[in-house]
Design an enzyme around this catalytic site. Structure first.
Site: not given
Ligand code: PEP
Length: 250
Positions: A9, A11, A95, A97, A167, A173, A213
């Protein structure tokens, strides 16, 4: 045996030239014999160009969001048809976000889910708890409500085209990853929920990705868990070597 699915992703990162460079580096670094399915989800502005670069390769294209209406006066929104016209096979929905920053509700996510499925786009449906929800022991309650509401009206047949991404919001992040055991516990809970809501066969075939992460250093252990079938990767998918490292662990 479920295949592993690794999705990136991007973003709100990567302009057109950076997108071309990143996808070319990923393509150049991909081994011939890797078994995982790979999906890249660039920003809307790069979809078409990335599509021309990955066409006839094993990388699939996904978008990061969509709107549920077909067309009309919805300034700045993008429909399922538009995404499919530039080569998208997948779309990320729900998601955290989108839920947290843009106030997307379970109801809106459900409408997007049904619109995507009706058009033949495959949702990567994200669910996950906030830190305070985990700390107060509400993780399974939150996940179960997100799944119930997000998948309302979805049929067992349509479930074949859905990927669920677990997630935990506190791991996105932040550099904090759920331990393989924490992730496995929720993945197995999700699989049981889906078995109860749909069919056992649907749950057995369901791809459940972990996101939060994920990096080359932790991917192998996470992906070796029984119910972890892939990863949805944010930060580490913006560097070809890191994304390729995660793909190599799958
Ligand atoms: C995400 O935003 O779907 C995600 C998993 O981000 P990150 O890997 O940076 O934690």
């Amino acid at each position: 045996m479920r295949k592993k699915v690794i999705a990136g992703n991007w973003k709100m990162n990567m302009d057109l030239h950076q997108s071309q460079k990143l996808v070319s580096e990923i393509l150049n670094g991909l081994g011939r014999d890797n078994k995982a399915e790979i999906i890249v989800c660039p920003p809307f502005t790069s979809l078409s160009e990335v599509n021309s670069l990955i066409k006839s390769t094993k990388i699939k294209l996904g978008a990061q969001n969509m709107y549920y209406e077909e067309s009309g006066a919805y300034t700045a929104e993008i429909s399922a048809d538009m995404l499919m016209s530039v080569g998208c096979e997948y779309v990320i929905l729900g998601h955290s976000e989108r839920r947290v920053i843009f106030d997307e509700s379970d109801d809106q996510i459900n409408k997007k889910m049904k619109a995507a499925l009706a058009k033949g786009l495959k949702p990567i449906f994200c669910v996950g708890e906030l830190l305070e929800q985990r700390e107060s022991g509400e993780t399974m309650k939150v996940i179960s409500a997100q799944i119930e509401k997000g998948l309302e009206g979805v049929t067992s047949e349509q479930m074949k085209n859905i990927i669920i991404a677990y997630e935990p919001v506190w791991a996105i992040g932040t550099g904090k990853t759920a331990t393989p055991e924490q992730a496995q516990e929720v993945h197995s809970f999700i699989r049981e929920l889906v078995a109860k809501k749909f069919l056992v066969s649907v749950s057995e075939n369901l791809i459940i990705q972990y996101g939060g992460s994920v990096k080359p250093e932790n991917a192998g252990e996470l992906l070796s868990q029984k119910d972890i079938d892939g990863a949805l990767v944010g930060g580490a998918c913006l560097k070809a070597d890191l994304f390729l490292g995660i793909i190599a662990s799958a």
